[in-house]
Design an enzyme around this catalytic site. Structure first.
Site, PDB file in Angstrom:
ATOM      1  N   ALA A 305     104.668  39.998 100.984  1.00  0.00           N
ATOM      2  CA  ALA A 305     105.913  40.379  99.793  1.00  0.00           C
ATOM      3  C   ALA A 305     106.538  39.158  99.711  1.00  0.00           C
ATOM      4  O   ALA A 305     107.094  38.540 100.554  1.00  0.00           O
ATOM      5  CB  ALA A 305     106.588  41.628 100.189  1.00  0.00           C
ATOM      6  N   ASP A 307     110.272  39.100  98.721  1.00  0.00           N
ATOM      7  CA  ASP A 307     111.012  40.042  98.427  1.00  0.00           C
ATOM      8  C   ASP A 307     112.222  39.667  97.624  1.00  0.00           C
ATOM      9  O   ASP A 307     113.073  40.705  96.790  1.00  0.00           O
ATOM     10  CB  ASP A 307     111.692  40.604  99.838  1.00  0.00           C
ATOM     11  N   ASP A 310     109.506  38.790  93.946  1.00  0.00           N
ATOM     12  CA  ASP A 310     108.493  39.969  93.648  1.00  0.00           C
ATOM     13  C   ASP A 310     109.581  41.207  93.191  1.00  0.00           C
ATOM     14  O   ASP A 310     108.920  42.243  92.463  1.00  0.00           O
ATOM     15  CB  ASP A 310     107.583  40.358  94.621  1.00  0.00           C
ATOM     16  N   GLY A 312     113.484  41.445  94.098  1.00  0.00           N
ATOM     17  CA  GLY A 312     114.859  41.171  93.982  1.00  0.00           C
ATOM     18  C   GLY A 312     115.953  41.804  95.030  1.00  0.00           C
ATOM     19  O   GLY A 312     115.964  42.972  95.007  1.00  0.00           O
ATOM     20  N   GLY A 314     119.082  41.696  94.427  1.00  0.00           N
ATOM     21  CA  GLY A 314     120.042  42.388  93.501  1.00  0.00           C
ATOM     22  C   GLY A 314     119.753  43.728  93.220  1.00  0.00           C
ATOM     23  O   GLY A 314     120.394  44.813  93.475  1.00  0.00           O
ATOM     24  N   TYR A 391     112.008  48.198 104.879  1.00  0.00           N
ATOM     25  CA  TYR A 391     112.853  47.189 105.756  1.00  0.00           C
ATOM     26  C   TYR A 391     114.198  47.139 105.148  1.00  0.00           C
ATOM     27  O   TYR A 391     114.409  47.433 103.947  1.00  0.00           O
ATOM     28  CB  TYR A 391     112.280  45.829 105.508  1.00  0.00           C
ATOM     29  N   GLU A 392     115.141  46.759 106.090  1.00  0.00           N
ATOM     30  CA  GLU A 392     116.548  46.427 105.682  1.00  0.00           C
ATOM     31  C   GLU A 392     116.722  45.020 105.957  1.00  0.00           C
ATOM     32  O   GLU A 392     116.466  44.451 107.065  1.00  0.00           O
ATOM     33  CB  GLU A 392     117.412  47.391 106.252  1.00  0.00           C
ATOM     34  N   TYR A 393     117.315  44.043 105.096  1.00  0.00           N
ATOM     35  CA  TYR A 393     118.069  42.824 105.404  1.00  0.00           C
ATOM     36  C   TYR A 393     119.488  43.001 105.092  1.00  0.00           C
ATOM     37  O   TYR A 393     119.732  43.558 104.133  1.00  0.00           O
ATOM     38  CB  TYR A 393     117.336  41.866 104.477  1.00  0.00           C
ATOM     39  N   ASP A 450     123.232  23.646  97.365  1.00  0.00           N
ATOM     40  CA  ASP A 450     123.645  22.637  96.360  1.00  0.00           C
ATOM     41  C   ASP A 450     125.119  22.093  96.935  1.00  0.00           C
ATOM     42  O   ASP A 450     126.037  22.898  96.303  1.00  0.00           O
ATOM     43  CB  ASP A 450     123.718  23.301  94.981  1.00  0.00           C
ATOM     44  N   HIS A 602     107.781  37.919 113.753  1.00  0.00           N
ATOM     45  CA  HIS A 602     107.875  39.317 114.316  1.00  0.00           C
ATOM     46  C   HIS A 602     106.828  40.120 114.632  1.00  0.00           C
ATOM     47  O   HIS A 602     105.949  40.533 114.107  1.00  0.00           O
ATOM     48  CB  HIS A 602     108.801  40.086 113.120  1.00  0.00           C
TER      49      HIS A 602
HETATM   50 CU    CU Z   1     109.668  42.249 110.671  1.00  0.00          CU
END
Ligand code: CU
Length: 666
Positions: A305, A307, A310, A312, A314, A391-393, A450, A602
């Site tokens: 993926a 993330d 593919d 977003g 947001g 998953y959570e980020y 930037d 991971h």
């Molecule tokens: Cu992982």
């Protein structure tokens, strides 16, 4: 009032853009995928933000442009359009090549999930599971990945799980099935049903009746174990309110000023970051991440993926709420996206802003007099949490009072799971529950920096700490070491080096720090990480060249925002930083962009299931000769008078909680 050039898209703008498109395509049914702010052209916006910074009269605002990605449903062609909101004009609308797939969108995922489970061939397979009452099957649509250079259909791979019929928080990832249909999302047709391997090799077997198994649950309501009872409340109070203030999306905190941006793709973006009215960064964002899986068996070889590109960050950002996602006095920011019909959708509370105490900032005790100078490290945190299926980020930009900006990333949520036969283990994954395997994988991120260190003409250098030559004249005792500086003059990729304590710096050669006599600079505390493990001939690697080097330095060009390129879904090769550095442009004392790739390899632990205790990584942007001395000297002393801590009083033996050590039981 018209939005600031860095402000997120508004619902009125979304409606206007849709109207412009519908007028341009009369009678053509359009299916919207993305409508969002087009990044302003830098040369147009810099005079505007410079006038703001210097408090002088403002020039004209740059044109407000929106970008749209949509399908024409008559021809099924995938289109990209640019709309000028100020003039209500369509600037252009072009058909994209057949092999370009746009990102997955919320409506598409929900629609295809339903279609998959209702399809007669999928239902026939599910029948073979012979499920008892009380359970059914649910599915997660997955980005298809790539294994065929000639594939141009818009495909999704579905992974199926057993789930309780009446329990919203039931952990279906604990009960993976072997049925994995593939659908064409444009024709809505079933392409085939893949079977998942469950043994130690690549072989698969026909669908078997389900052997009832108990899911390993994570939700509190479903836990069989009692909850611990010895946790006391921890209440963060700010009786006089927070130390930040806002003017729209402009944040004022201590000597920092910055604008909070938000878009469907990167989620939160920081713009125009200044300290004490000095320019520091023009734009900061996590612009891409890819998660390739190391299970070599089909169809898992396609599990990769992107993330950001593919889906977003947001689009997948959580609605945050008081008392859970952060503590204390919280400011929330909303965002908007568009649905497939062209209606604005409110994304409530997708970013939160709050202060936190993070221990001591600096301290010294004069050991003779015991007099101590100590200040606390107050921080300002801007946070976003994204749920990408399982998953959570958690992303946080953290500002402090010593000129530091930290990017903290926490990975949590649920592992992507595969079914595995009893008694089998594989060398590329970990068994995390009965019948459940979690394959090794990497989370590879890219942070786009930037810079505007006291101006927009900057240079990236790196410095290695190396021993001085063993020379009796210059290094008679053999202890000397120095920094060796390499100036990156042409656009390039570079590597980190722990043995050399290599540090990358962004400096402004035109402004000399009077204390050090050297150009003002910020350094990047990069995260040394293992880069992409997949073979150079794999699509996984070809699609994510950014994941093969830690550092990329490019000359600034508008529209170069995403390390793997604009379109990543089912891409065959990336079209990003590797192409931009290959232009071999001057990057010395000019408008440069520094891209940092960092990763988590991971290899799951049993402790990562059924929900993963967060794994945290962090990158820091730290002044290095930007200030003449410690910029936090003016932070007031930390005192009990202000902080009002309370003294712990030892409890009587009868009030103590039971100790686990038998010898100390009273
Ligand atoms: Cu992982």
């Amino acid at each position: 009032m018209t939005p600031h050039p860095f402000d997120p898209v508004t619902p009125a703008e979304l409606r206007l853009a849709v109207k412009v498109l519908e007028n341009a395509f009369p009678g053509v049914p359009l299916r919207y995928k993305v409508v969002d702010v087009q990044e302003p052209i830098k040369k147009d916006v810099v005079p505007y933000i410079e006038a703001e910074r210097l408090c002088v009269s403002l020039p004209r605002k740059p044109a407000r442009l929106l970008m749209a990605l949509f399908h024409r449903m008559d021809t099924k062609s995938f289109m990209k359009a640019l709309i000028n909101i100020d003039t209500r004009a369509l600037l252009h609308a072009k058909e994209l090549p057949k092999d370009v797939q746009g990102p997955a969108d919320v409506d598409e995922l929900i629609d295809m999930e339903e279609r998959c489970l209702k399809h007669p061939a999928v239902k026939a397979e599910i029948e073979k599971l012979n499920l008892p009452p009380g359970v059914t099957v649910c599915t997660d649509p997955w980005i298809y990945g790539t294994d065929d250079q000639g594939e141009t259909r818009r495909l999704f791979q579905f992974y199926l799980y057993i789930v309780d019929t009446d329990n919203l928080q039931h952990n279906h990832y604990s009960l993976p099935c072997t049925i994995s249909p593939v659908f064409d999302c444009m024709t809505k047709e079933l392409v085939r049903i893949d079977r998942l391997p469950t043994g130690a090799d690549h072989s698969t077997t026909p669908t078997q009746p389900w052997k009832p198994a108990k899911a390993v649950q994570y939700a509190h309501d479903l836990l069989e174990e009692p909850l611990r009872t010895d946790l006391k409340p921890y209440i963060v109070q700010q009786p006089e309110g927070p130390s930040f203030s806002l003017d729209g999306n402009l944040v004022y905190w201590q000597k920092w000023r910055f604008r909070v941006g938000f878009n469907y793709r990167e989620g939160m973006v920081l713009y125009g970051v200044t300290y004490d009215r000095r320019n520091v960064f023009y734009r900061l964002a996590v612009n891409e991440m890819t998660v390739p899986y190391g299970d070599p068996r089909a169809p898992y070889h396609r599990k990769q993926a992107f993330d950001v590109g593919d889906v977003g960050f947001g689009s997948t950002a959580n609605q945050l709420s008081l008392g859970c996602d952060c503590l204390g006095h919280i400011k929330y920011f909303d965002g908007y996206r568009i649905d497939s019909k062209g209606n604005p959708v409110l994304l409530k509370n997708v970013l939160c802003l709050h202060e936190q105490d993070n221990g001591i900032q600096h301290k010294h005790t004069n050991y003779r007099s015991q007099a101590a100078t100590v200040v606390r490290n107050r921080q300002l945190v801007l946070q976003m949490i994204c749920t990408v299926a399982n998953y959570e980020y958690i992303f946080a930009w953290i500002f402090d009072q010593a000129g530091n900006i930290e990017l903290e990333v926490r990975a949590t949520g649920i592992l992507s799971t595969m079914p595995i036969d009893e008694g089998v283990s594989v060398p590329f994954g970990t068994n995390v529950a009965p019948g459940v395997m979690a394959a090794y994988h990497q989370h590879i991120f890219n942070m786009r920096i930037d810079p505007a260190i006291d101006g927009h003409n900057n240079t990236v250098i790196y410095q290695d700490s190396v021993p001085m030559p063993d020379d009796p004249a210059t290094n008679p005792y053999g202890v000397g070491y120095v920094q060796e500086t390499t100036v990156l003059k042409r656009s390039t990729a570079a590597d980190l080096s722990v043995p050399d304590a290599r540090v990358f710096k962004i400096r402004n050669d035109n402004i000399i720090n009077p204390t050090s006599g050297k150009p003002v600079a910020y350094k990047l505390h990069a995260l040394p990480s293992q880069l992409m493990l997949m073979h150079p001939r794999s699509f996984n690697r070809k699609r994510a060249q950014f994941a093969t080097r830690s550092i990329w330095v490019t000359k600034y060009h508008d529209d170069e925002l995403y390390a793997a390129g604009e379109f990543t879904n089912q891409s065959r090769a990336s079209s990003g930083v590797e192409e931009w550095v290959a232009r071999d442009e001057n990057v010395e004392n000019t408008d440069v962009v520094l891209w940092h790739t960092f990763a988590l390899t991971h290899n799951p632990r049993p402790e990562d299931f059924p929900v993963m205790p967060m794994e945290k990584i962090s990158i820091m942007l730290r002044p290095d000769g930007f200030f003449e001395k410690n910029p936090a000297l003016d932070v007031p002393q930390s005192t009990q008078n202000v902080n009002r801590s309370s003294l712990h009083v030892d409890t009587k033996p009868s009030e103590r909680q039971e100790c686990s050590c038998p010898t100390s039981k009273l």
